[in-house]
Design a protein around this motif. Structure first.
Motif, mmCIF file in Angstrom:
data_model
loop_
_atom_site.group_PDB
_atom_site.id
_atom_site.type_symbol
_atom_site.label_atom_id
_atom_site.label_comp_id
_atom_site.label_asym_id
_atom_site.label_seq_id
_atom_site.Cartn_x
_atom_site.Cartn_y
_atom_site.Cartn_z
ATOM 1 N N ARG A 18 0.797 -0.780 -0.013
ATOM 2 C CA ARG A 18 0.383 -0.191 0.414
ATOM 3 C C ARG A 18 0.933 1.350 0.310
ATOM 4 O O ARG A 18 1.950 1.419 0.680
ATOM 5 C CB ARG A 18 -0.086 -0.044 1.498
ATOM 6 N N PRO A 19 0.660 2.555 -0.721
ATOM 7 C CA PRO A 19 1.470 3.177 -0.780
ATOM 8 C C PRO A 19 0.866 4.510 0.379
ATOM 9 O O PRO A 19 0.378 4.236 0.884
ATOM 10 C CB PRO A 19 0.695 4.158 -1.817
ATOM 11 N N LYS A 20 2.184 4.999 1.144
ATOM 12 C CA LYS A 20 2.238 5.687 1.490
ATOM 13 C C LYS A 20 2.912 7.325 1.569
ATOM 14 O O LYS A 20 3.035 7.610 0.804
ATOM 15 C CB LYS A 20 3.646 5.648 2.681
ATOM 16 N N TYR A 21 1.352 7.624 2.513
ATOM 17 C CA TYR A 21 1.715 10.066 2.217
ATOM 18 C C TYR A 21 1.294 10.232 3.417
ATOM 19 O O TYR A 21 1.001 9.777 4.495
ATOM 20 C CB TYR A 21 0.159 9.852 1.259
ATOM 21 N N LEU A 43 -6.649 4.953 6.607
ATOM 22 C CA LEU A 43 -5.986 4.316 6.351
ATOM 23 C C LEU A 43 -5.226 4.053 6.655
ATOM 24 O O LEU A 43 -4.134 3.191 7.936
ATOM 25 C CB LEU A 43 -6.729 3.185 5.566
ATOM 26 N N LEU A 44 -4.852 4.806 6.490
ATOM 27 C CA LEU A 44 -2.808 5.924 6.249
ATOM 28 C C LEU A 44 -2.896 6.013 8.162
ATOM 29 O O LEU A 44 -1.627 6.177 8.238
ATOM 30 C CB LEU A 44 -2.874 6.255 5.539
ATOM 31 N N ASP A 148 -12.620 -0.594 7.053
ATOM 32 C CA ASP A 148 -11.324 -0.293 6.130
ATOM 33 C C ASP A 148 -11.814 -1.093 4.303
ATOM 34 O O ASP A 148 -10.773 -2.231 4.892
ATOM 35 C CB ASP A 148 -10.186 -1.154 7.094
ATOM 36 N N LEU A 149 -12.212 -0.237 4.067
ATOM 37 C CA LEU A 149 -12.531 -1.040 2.841
ATOM 38 C C LEU A 149 -12.760 -0.154 2.038
ATOM 39 O O LEU A 149 -12.613 1.529 1.906
ATOM 40 C CB LEU A 149 -14.364 -1.372 2.462
ATOM 41 N N ARG A 219 0.837 2.081 17.716
ATOM 42 C CA ARG A 219 1.023 1.795 15.901
ATOM 43 C C ARG A 219 1.673 3.071 15.429
ATOM 44 O O ARG A 219 1.796 3.761 14.704
ATOM 45 C CB ARG A 219 -0.030 0.647 15.847
ATOM 46 N N TYR A 220 0.538 4.152 16.075
ATOM 47 C CA TYR A 220 0.257 5.664 15.249
ATOM 48 C C TYR A 220 0.931 6.100 16.353
ATOM 49 O O TYR A 220 0.640 8.048 15.923
ATOM 50 C CB TYR A 220 -0.973 6.047 14.983
ATOM 51 N N SER A 221 2.142 5.653 17.024
ATOM 52 C CA SER A 221 2.650 6.973 17.966
ATOM 53 C C SER A 221 3.398 8.341 16.909
ATOM 54 O O SER A 221 3.081 9.333 18.148
ATOM 55 C CB SER A 221 3.361 6.550 19.440
ATOM 56 N N LEU A 222 3.602 7.897 16.423
ATOM 57 C CA LEU A 222 4.998 8.719 16.413
ATOM 58 C C LEU A 222 4.025 9.023 15.105
ATOM 59 O O LEU A 222 4.373 10.142 14.949
ATOM 60 C CB LEU A 222 5.533 7.545 14.767
ATOM 61 N N ILE A 223 3.251 9.183 14.729
ATOM 62 C CA ILE A 223 2.647 9.991 13.525
ATOM 63 C C ILE A 223 1.576 10.474 14.313
ATOM 64 O O ILE A 223 1.301 12.246 14.377
ATOM 65 C CB ILE A 223 1.300 9.032 12.656
#
Length: 322
Positions: A18-21, A43-44, A148-149, A219-223
Protein backbone atom coordinates in the motif's frame (compact mmCIF):
# COMPACT_ATOMS: atom_id res chain seq x y z
CA UNK A 1 -30.69 -13.86 5.02
CA UNK A 2 -26.93 -13.93 5.33
CA UNK A 3 -25.63 -17.00 7.10
CA UNK A 4 -21.98 -15.97 7.29
CA UNK A 5 -19.64 -13.12 8.04
CA UNK A 6 -16.94 -12.05 5.62
CA UNK A 7 -13.93 -11.09 7.70
CA UNK A 8 -11.75 -8.20 6.65
CA UNK A 9 -8.22 -9.11 7.81
CA UNK A 10 -5.34 -6.75 7.22
CA UNK A 11 -2.97 -8.80 5.13
CA UNK A 12 0.72 -8.16 5.61
CA UNK A 13 1.23 -8.15 1.85
CA UNK A 14 -1.55 -5.61 1.37
CA UNK A 15 0.00 -3.37 4.01
CA UNK A 16 3.44 -3.73 2.47
CA UNK A 17 2.26 -2.85 -1.04
CA UNK A 18 0.00 0.00 0.00
CA UNK A 19 1.39 3.45 -0.92
CA UNK A 20 2.29 5.83 1.90
CA UNK A 21 1.72 9.58 2.10
CA UNK A 22 2.18 12.28 4.72
CA UNK A 23 -0.69 14.49 3.54
CA UNK A 24 -3.61 14.37 1.11
CA UNK A 25 -4.75 17.49 -0.74
CA UNK A 26 -8.21 18.03 -2.26
CA UNK A 27 -10.07 20.98 -3.77
CA UNK A 28 -12.01 23.13 -1.30
CA UNK A 29 -14.92 24.07 -3.58
CA UNK A 30 -16.49 20.61 -4.01
CA UNK A 31 -16.88 18.05 -1.22
CA UNK A 32 -17.00 14.90 -3.33
CA UNK A 33 -13.23 14.35 -3.59
CA UNK A 34 -12.89 14.98 0.14
CA UNK A 35 -15.63 12.43 0.86
CA UNK A 36 -14.14 9.88 -1.52
CA UNK A 37 -10.62 9.98 -0.09
CA UNK A 38 -11.59 9.87 3.60
CA UNK A 39 -11.42 6.04 3.88
CA UNK A 40 -7.84 6.04 2.59
CA UNK A 41 -6.77 8.95 4.79
CA UNK A 42 -8.16 6.98 7.71
CA UNK A 43 -6.35 3.87 6.49
CA UNK A 44 -3.00 5.70 6.45
CA UNK A 45 -3.83 7.87 9.47
CA UNK A 46 -2.93 11.07 7.61
CA UNK A 47 -4.79 14.41 7.36
CA UNK A 48 -6.72 15.75 4.37
CA UNK A 49 -6.16 19.42 3.50
CA UNK A 50 -8.71 21.21 1.27
CA UNK A 51 -7.05 24.00 -0.74
CA UNK A 52 -7.97 26.64 -3.27
CA UNK A 53 -7.98 24.61 -6.50
CA UNK A 54 -6.35 27.35 -8.56
CA UNK A 55 -3.61 28.79 -6.36
CA UNK A 56 -2.32 28.38 -2.81
CA UNK A 57 -3.06 31.37 -0.62
CA UNK A 58 -0.21 32.67 1.53
CA UNK A 59 -1.46 31.15 4.80
CA UNK A 60 -1.87 27.72 3.23
CA UNK A 61 1.53 28.01 1.56
CA UNK A 62 3.15 28.91 4.88
CA UNK A 63 1.49 25.99 6.65
CA UNK A 64 2.55 23.57 3.93
CA UNK A 65 6.11 24.86 4.13
CA UNK A 66 6.10 24.35 7.91
CA UNK A 67 5.20 20.68 7.34
CA UNK A 68 8.39 20.30 5.30
CA UNK A 69 10.33 21.45 8.36
CA UNK A 70 8.96 18.57 10.45
CA UNK A 71 9.75 15.94 7.86
CA UNK A 72 6.61 15.56 5.77
CA UNK A 73 7.67 14.78 2.21
CA UNK A 74 4.99 12.88 0.27
CA UNK A 75 1.73 14.47 -0.86
CA UNK A 76 -1.19 12.94 -2.71
CA UNK A 77 -3.31 15.31 -4.81
CA UNK A 78 -6.83 14.00 -5.47
CA UNK A 79 -8.30 15.01 -8.81
CA UNK A 80 -6.99 15.92 -12.24
CA UNK A 81 -5.67 19.36 -13.17
CA UNK A 82 -9.22 20.66 -13.54
CA UNK A 83 -9.87 19.79 -9.89
CA UNK A 84 -6.52 20.97 -8.46
CA UNK A 85 -4.48 23.07 -10.87
CA UNK A 86 -1.03 22.32 -12.22
CA UNK A 87 0.07 25.60 -10.60
CA UNK A 88 -0.72 24.21 -7.14
CA UNK A 89 1.22 21.04 -7.95
CA UNK A 90 4.20 23.08 -9.18
CA UNK A 91 4.21 25.12 -5.96
CA UNK A 92 4.35 21.93 -3.90
CA UNK A 93 7.23 20.60 -5.99
CA UNK A 94 9.16 23.86 -5.53
CA UNK A 95 8.75 23.52 -1.76
CA UNK A 96 10.44 20.13 -1.96
CA UNK A 97 7.50 17.75 -1.79
CA UNK A 98 7.24 14.50 -3.71
CA UNK A 99 3.82 14.75 -5.35
CA UNK A 100 1.53 12.00 -6.65
CA UNK A 101 -1.71 12.88 -8.41
CA UNK A 102 -4.68 10.53 -8.74
CA UNK A 103 -7.75 11.71 -10.58
CA UNK A 104 -10.05 11.11 -13.50
CA UNK A 105 -12.17 13.12 -15.86
CA UNK A 106 -15.24 12.34 -13.73
CA UNK A 107 -15.72 11.59 -10.03
CA UNK A 108 -16.54 7.92 -10.62
CA UNK A 109 -13.18 7.50 -12.34
CA UNK A 110 -11.35 9.25 -9.49
CA UNK A 111 -13.03 6.90 -7.00
CA UNK A 112 -12.03 3.87 -9.08
CA UNK A 113 -8.40 4.96 -9.34
CA UNK A 114 -8.16 5.66 -5.61
CA UNK A 115 -9.65 2.28 -4.69
CA UNK A 116 -7.28 0.36 -6.96
CA UNK A 117 -4.32 2.47 -5.84
CA UNK A 118 -4.85 1.78 -2.15
CA UNK A 119 -5.99 -1.84 -2.52
CA UNK A 120 -3.52 -3.27 -5.06
CA UNK A 121 -4.22 -6.81 -3.83
CA UNK A 122 -7.99 -6.36 -4.10
CA UNK A 123 -10.61 -6.56 -1.36
CA UNK A 124 -13.21 -9.16 -0.41
CA UNK A 125 -15.74 -6.40 0.19
CA UNK A 126 -16.33 -3.11 -1.65
CA UNK A 127 -18.61 -0.19 -0.72
CA UNK A 128 -20.71 1.44 -3.46
CA UNK A 129 -22.65 4.72 -3.42
CA UNK A 130 -24.10 7.31 -5.76
CA UNK A 131 -21.68 9.91 -7.10
CA UNK A 132 -24.45 12.51 -7.10
CA UNK A 133 -26.02 11.92 -3.68
CA UNK A 134 -23.53 13.53 -1.29
CA UNK A 135 -25.41 12.37 1.80
CA UNK A 136 -25.26 8.73 0.74
CA UNK A 137 -21.65 9.11 -0.38
CA UNK A 138 -20.72 10.49 3.03
CA UNK A 139 -22.46 7.60 4.79
CA UNK A 140 -20.67 5.16 2.49
CA UNK A 141 -17.36 6.85 3.23
CA UNK A 142 -17.98 6.52 6.96
CA UNK A 143 -18.82 2.83 6.57
CA UNK A 144 -15.68 2.26 4.47
CA UNK A 145 -13.61 4.01 7.14
CA UNK A 146 -15.04 1.86 9.92
CA UNK A 147 -14.36 -1.41 8.11
CA UNK A 148 -11.19 -0.46 6.17
CA UNK A 149 -12.81 -0.94 2.76
CA UNK A 150 -12.43 0.63 -0.69
CA UNK A 151 -15.16 2.97 -1.92
CA UNK A 152 -16.54 3.12 -5.46
CA UNK A 153 -19.01 5.64 -6.89
CA UNK A 154 -21.57 5.03 -9.61
CA UNK A 155 -24.44 6.60 -11.48
CA UNK A 156 -27.87 6.63 -9.86
CA UNK A 157 -29.65 4.43 -12.39
CA UNK A 158 -26.88 2.19 -13.71
CA UNK A 159 -23.41 0.96 -12.88
CA UNK A 160 -20.84 3.39 -14.23
CA UNK A 161 -18.10 2.00 -16.45
CA UNK A 162 -15.59 3.03 -13.79
CA UNK A 163 -17.44 1.19 -11.03
CA UNK A 164 -17.41 -1.91 -13.23
CA UNK A 165 -13.68 -1.47 -13.89
CA UNK A 166 -13.03 -1.01 -10.17
CA UNK A 167 -14.93 -4.17 -9.30
CA UNK A 168 -12.97 -6.08 -11.92
CA UNK A 169 -9.67 -4.96 -10.38
CA UNK A 170 -10.69 -5.43 -6.75
CA UNK A 171 -12.47 -8.78 -7.30
CA UNK A 172 -14.78 -8.59 -4.25
CA UNK A 173 -17.17 -11.27 -3.07
CA UNK A 174 -19.55 -8.76 -1.50
CA UNK A 175 -20.70 -5.29 -2.60
CA UNK A 176 -22.24 -3.11 0.11
CA UNK A 177 -24.65 -0.55 -1.37
CA UNK A 178 -25.24 2.55 0.74
CA UNK A 179 -28.12 5.01 0.76
CA UNK A 180 -31.26 5.63 -1.23
CA UNK A 181 -29.53 7.33 -4.14
CA UNK A 182 -29.19 4.08 -6.10
CA UNK A 183 -31.72 2.35 -8.32
CA UNK A 184 -32.67 -1.26 -7.58
CA UNK A 185 -31.56 -2.23 -11.08
CA UNK A 186 -27.97 -1.67 -9.91
CA UNK A 187 -28.30 -4.35 -7.24
CA UNK A 188 -29.87 -6.71 -9.77
CA UNK A 189 -27.01 -6.10 -12.19
CA UNK A 190 -24.42 -6.73 -9.49
CA UNK A 191 -26.02 -10.05 -8.63
CA UNK A 192 -26.16 -11.02 -12.29
CA UNK A 193 -22.41 -10.37 -12.41
CA UNK A 194 -21.91 -12.86 -9.60
CA UNK A 195 -21.50 -10.52 -6.62
CA UNK A 196 -23.22 -10.96 -3.27
CA UNK A 197 -24.90 -7.72 -2.19
CA UNK A 198 -26.01 -6.02 1.00
CA UNK A 199 -27.94 -2.74 0.97
CA UNK A 200 -27.14 -0.62 3.99
CA UNK A 201 -30.26 1.25 5.02
CA UNK A 202 -32.52 -1.21 3.22
CA UNK A 203 -31.60 -4.63 4.59
CA UNK A 204 -32.53 -5.11 8.22
CA UNK A 205 -29.89 -7.74 8.95
CA UNK A 206 -26.57 -6.78 10.43
CA UNK A 207 -23.99 -6.01 7.71
CA UNK A 208 -22.14 -9.23 6.82
CA UNK A 209 -18.73 -7.75 7.45
CA UNK A 210 -16.46 -7.69 10.45
CA UNK A 211 -14.48 -4.63 11.53
CA UNK A 212 -10.70 -4.88 11.30
CA UNK A 213 -8.69 -5.89 14.33
CA UNK A 214 -7.81 -3.03 16.62
CA UNK A 215 -4.20 -1.95 16.01
CA UNK A 216 -1.67 -1.69 18.78
CA UNK A 217 -2.09 1.57 20.73
CA UNK A 218 1.54 2.30 19.91
CA UNK A 219 1.13 1.80 16.17
CA UNK A 220 0.40 5.39 15.36
CA UNK A 221 2.25 7.07 18.21
CA UNK A 222 4.83 8.55 15.86
CA UNK A 223 2.14 9.90 13.54
CA UNK A 224 0.35 11.40 16.52
CA UNK A 225 3.53 13.10 17.63
CA UNK A 226 4.09 14.53 14.16
CA UNK A 227 0.54 15.85 13.96
CA UNK A 228 0.95 17.44 17.38
CA UNK A 229 4.11 19.13 16.18
CA UNK A 230 2.34 20.34 13.07
CA UNK A 231 -0.34 21.97 15.18
CA UNK A 232 2.30 23.53 17.42
CA UNK A 233 4.35 24.98 14.57
CA UNK A 234 3.54 28.70 14.40
CA UNK A 235 2.76 30.12 11.00
CA UNK A 236 5.69 32.52 10.94
CA UNK A 237 6.21 32.06 7.21
CA UNK A 238 3.34 34.26 6.11
CA UNK A 239 5.43 36.56 3.90
CA UNK A 240 8.01 33.99 2.85
CA UNK A 241 6.57 32.95 -0.48
CA UNK A 242 8.03 35.59 -2.80
CA UNK A 243 11.44 35.37 -1.18
CA UNK A 244 11.50 31.59 -1.51
CA UNK A 245 10.94 31.75 -5.24
CA UNK A 246 13.86 34.16 -5.60
CA UNK A 247 16.06 31.17 -4.59
CA UNK A 248 16.97 32.76 -1.26
CA UNK A 249 16.03 31.20 2.05
CA UNK A 250 13.54 33.56 3.75
CA UNK A 251 14.46 34.92 7.16
CA UNK A 252 11.08 33.73 8.47
CA UNK A 253 12.36 30.15 8.68
CA UNK A 254 14.81 31.23 11.40
CA UNK A 255 14.22 31.83 15.08
CA UNK A 256 15.44 35.11 16.57
CA UNK A 257 18.58 33.48 17.99
CA UNK A 258 19.28 31.68 14.72
CA UNK A 259 19.08 34.98 12.86
CA UNK A 260 21.75 36.50 15.12
CA UNK A 261 24.09 33.55 14.52
CA UNK A 262 23.48 33.67 10.76
CA UNK A 263 24.08 37.42 10.75
CA UNK A 264 27.41 36.87 12.51
CA UNK A 265 28.34 34.26 9.91
CA UNK A 266 27.47 36.59 7.04
CA UNK A 267 29.49 39.41 8.59
CA UNK A 268 32.49 37.06 8.80
CA UNK A 269 32.23 36.16 5.13
CA UNK A 270 30.10 33.06 5.61
CA UNK A 271 32.71 31.10 7.57
CA UNK A 272 33.85 31.28 11.18
CA UNK A 273 35.30 29.17 13.97
CA UNK A 274 32.55 27.88 16.24
CA UNK A 275 34.58 28.88 19.30
CA UNK A 276 34.40 32.52 18.14
CA UNK A 277 30.61 32.62 17.88
CA UNK A 278 29.91 33.18 21.61
CA UNK A 279 31.88 36.42 21.48
CA UNK A 280 30.33 37.47 18.16
CA UNK A 281 26.75 36.79 19.26
CA UNK A 282 26.79 37.28 23.03
CA UNK A 283 25.41 33.78 23.60
CA UNK A 284 26.92 31.12 25.85
CA UNK A 285 28.77 28.17 24.32
CA UNK A 286 25.93 25.69 25.10
CA UNK A 287 23.41 28.05 23.50
CA UNK A 288 25.57 28.48 20.41
CA UNK A 289 25.98 24.71 20.17
CA UNK A 290 22.21 24.17 20.24
CA UNK A 291 21.63 26.86 17.61
CA UNK A 292 24.29 25.34 15.35
CA UNK A 293 22.61 21.94 15.64
CA UNK A 294 19.25 23.42 14.61
CA UNK A 295 20.79 25.22 11.64
CA UNK A 296 22.42 21.95 10.57
CA UNK A 297 19.04 20.22 10.71
CA UNK A 298 17.68 22.90 8.40
CA UNK A 299 20.64 22.25 6.08
CA UNK A 300 21.67 25.90 6.19
CA UNK A 301 25.19 25.34 7.52
CA UNK A 302 27.92 22.72 7.56
CA UNK A 303 30.65 22.08 10.13
CA UNK A 304 34.17 20.96 9.32
CA UNK A 305 36.48 19.76 12.07
CA UNK A 306 39.87 21.45 11.92
CA UNK A 307 42.21 20.49 14.72
CA UNK A 308 40.39 20.85 18.02
CA UNK A 309 37.69 23.17 16.73
CA UNK A 310 34.95 23.31 14.10
CA UNK A 311 34.69 25.68 11.17
CA UNK A 312 31.06 26.68 10.62
CA UNK A 313 30.17 27.43 6.99
CA UNK A 314 26.99 28.98 5.63
CA UNK A 315 25.93 26.81 2.67
CA UNK A 316 22.75 28.58 1.54
CA UNK A 317 22.01 32.20 0.77
CA UNK A 318 19.70 33.69 3.37
CA UNK A 319 17.73 36.89 2.89
CA UNK A 320 17.84 38.70 6.24
CA UNK A 321 15.55 41.47 5.02
CA UNK A 322 12.06 41.06 6.50
Amino acid sequence: MFMYLIAIPIYAQQEENRPKYDLIIVRDDDLIDYITVLPYANLLKVPVLPVNPQKLDEKTWAQLYSYIQIGWKKILIVGNSNAVSKEVEDELLKMGYSVTRIGGDVRTETAEKLAVHFYPQGSKTVVLASALDYGSALAASRFAMEYDLPLLLTLENDLSEHAVAGLKHLQPELVVLVGTGLNETIEAKLRSMGYETYWLGKNVEKPPVSPPEEPSPYRYSLIGAIVSLAIAVPITLYWAKKKWYSNKIPVEVLTEKERIVVKALIEQGGKVKQEDLPELTGYSRPTVSRIIQELEKKQLIEREKVGKTFIVKLVKEIDLKE
